[in-house]
Write a protein that holds these residues in place. Structure first.
Motif, mmCIF file in Angstrom:
data_model
loop_
_atom_site.group_PDB
_atom_site.id
_atom_site.type_symbol
_atom_site.label_atom_id
_atom_site.label_comp_id
_atom_site.label_asym_id
_atom_site.label_seq_id
_atom_site.Cartn_x
_atom_site.Cartn_y
_atom_site.Cartn_z
ATOM 1 N N ASP A 158 12.880 72.473 4.151
ATOM 2 C CA ASP A 158 14.019 71.574 3.113
ATOM 3 C C ASP A 158 14.247 70.314 4.152
ATOM 4 O O ASP A 158 14.307 70.419 5.317
ATOM 5 N N LEU B 161 17.186 67.624 4.490
ATOM 6 C CA LEU B 161 18.442 67.288 3.834
ATOM 7 C C LEU B 161 18.836 66.038 4.385
ATOM 8 O O LEU B 161 18.153 65.663 5.600
ATOM 9 N N LYS C 242 23.365 74.890 -2.105
ATOM 10 C CA LYS C 242 23.376 73.900 -1.292
ATOM 11 C C LYS C 242 23.698 74.768 -0.025
ATOM 12 O O LYS C 242 23.982 75.669 0.099
ATOM 13 N N CYS D 34 22.374 67.810 -1.122
ATOM 14 C CA CYS D 34 22.237 69.362 -0.566
ATOM 15 C C CYS D 34 23.364 69.971 0.391
ATOM 16 O O CYS D 34 23.126 70.965 0.763
#
Lengths: 273, 273
Positions: free
Chosen positions: A158, A160, A63, A185
């Motif tokens: 990514d 999030l 994470k 995340c």
DNA sequence: CTAATAGTGTCTATTAGACAGTATGTT
DNA sequence: AACATACTGTCTAATAGACACTATTAG
């Protein structure tokens, strides 16, 4: 037992009379970035970003979180935060201020850990070295819908996002209780740290010169206005902005020529008297 | 060692991998008091006061301090502060907000102790019971002389005083480093806690309705103006004050008759919409 | 009447918001 | 010329500071 003096008392003091705990210092580091434009006339848009680190150990393995670490018992809180910052960003002497101390009993699955969070700001252009390989800058997008605040974070790869419910704590002040409603995340209670940092910055940009900690030495008023807009999350009117900012900056002899429009004067921060 | 899951990791986690420490929560509780007047025409003057407790154990035996105590590892930080407040003042459901976390390594002579301080406000008239016998209210007088701030505290018997040097931390914001220059009678770094509380209140009174947490349900505008004056440490002009406060209060049908002058209307706090 | 506080009215200077309009560069 | 941004000027509305003035009470 009765002691005759402070010295005698201290010599016999049981340091484990109360159960001890661990502390961490966590740092929300913000900066601004340029989003490249594809139109030669258009200016590159600014975005507002936060530095996150990908965890490679448990708990919350894989994470993302804000840089942080356990408190070294021989370091002052802020020294500890600065040490972590140096490790993560290779940067020292940057703006840092204490944000809030989070102490919910179950905020760390390992044990009771209290976290003192810090707000840090840097001018990314001044970063001489790259940040650590497991760290990256995430652009921030904040969407407010009534009591809910949704925050989207993206580093290009990514995406999030988390949602926090803000409820007014009392009627006399502007304080809110934050409750994480949805979070993928992000490790620990770091959505709270990030949102607290964003809100602190949003408040302080209005009544201090804090924004100049994120600016390069020379900048145009257009760029500065963009930074205000991206942090305040609203458009400003140029003439009013120039009036308000006028006392905080001073003209230089240099100009910026960057496309199909009138060049702009470069300004620098003028320290207050 | 490699773990296959979060659960497996947690089952094997060494909770003493980092040296642990103790924490306390300390509360600076402020209120306003009346200084009785000897002239039948004159209004009683207001003063601004802080609740202190006399220590009866080492360390700092016989010195005064703000109410505080070690963090119970099973309580949230603010819950711990509220528990202490209940014990010291017999009062619950009062205004409390986190102030600052003090973490200097030598702030407690016993061992490393980090203290999260809180600001609390009460309307002393609503105190149904007396505070604990070893606690007392101290009137506050703040004298600023350039970089030095001298604070005098008096409960009518004991006269405590401390001096703090405030140095600007950075040029972009309004933050100061506090350094205790002189301190008689106050334990730990509590001069810092008290001054931080005073400054927080001074700031927030200007842009929030925080002051009403210290007011009785009904009050005159003259009394309210006195409270502002004693906290801001400066005189205000009545017409301007009335204009600014007008939106926050509402008239009642009751009047206060208290001496050789025109009676005044009693107001109550009007919550914001 | 006097002293003291309560409360209103008004003048002025400053500031915030809105927006029209001018300037100057590249393609 | 067209477009995009830089920069200036000005009107208006709202606000803050200063202070003069009226109102009302107990003694």
């Amino acid at each position: 037992m009765e002691y005759k003096s402070e010295e005698e008392f201290l010599a016999h003091y049981d340091k484990n009379a109360y159960e001890k705990l661990s502390m961490t210092t966590d740092i929300a580091i913000f900066s601004v970035s340029d989003k490249k434009s594809n139109n030669y006339r258009k200016l590159s848009e600014k975005s507002f970003s936060v530095l996150l680190v990908k965890r490679n150990t448990y708990p919350f393995k894989d994470k993302w979180c804000v840089p942080g670490g356990f408190l070294d018992i021989n370091l002052d809180l802020e020294e500890n935060a600065r040490k972590i910052l140096l490790k993560e960003t290779n940067l020292k002497d940057i703006y840092i201020e204490q944000l809030y101390t989070f102490g919910a009993i179950d905020r760390d699955p390992r044990m009771r850990v209290v976290a003192t969070s810090y707000l840090a700001l840097i001018d990314k252009e001044r970063l001489n070295q790259q940040v650590c390989p497991n760290a990256d800058w995430f652009d921030i997008e904040v969407i407010e819908q009534g009591e809910l605040v949704k925050v989207n974070l993206s580093n290009g790869v990514d995406n999030l996002s988390f949602t926090i419910k803000k409820t007014l704590r009392d009627l006399t002040t502007d304080r809110y209780d934050f409750k994480v409603i949805e979070n993928n995340c992000l490790a620990f209670d770091h959505p709270l740290v990030i949102l607290s940092g964003i809100e602190r910055l949003k408040n302080k940009i209005e009544y201090t010169d804090i924004v100049f900690n994120m600016m390069p030495p020379l900048f145009t008023l257009g760029e500065l206005k963009q930074v205000y807009e991206v942090i305040l999350n609203k458009k400003l009117l140029a003439p009013a902005f120039r009036r308000i900012i006028a006392s905080k900056v001073e003209k230089t002899n240099e100009m910026r020529i960057d496309g199909g429009h009138r060049p702009s004067v470069l300004y620098r921060y003028k320290k207050r008297d």
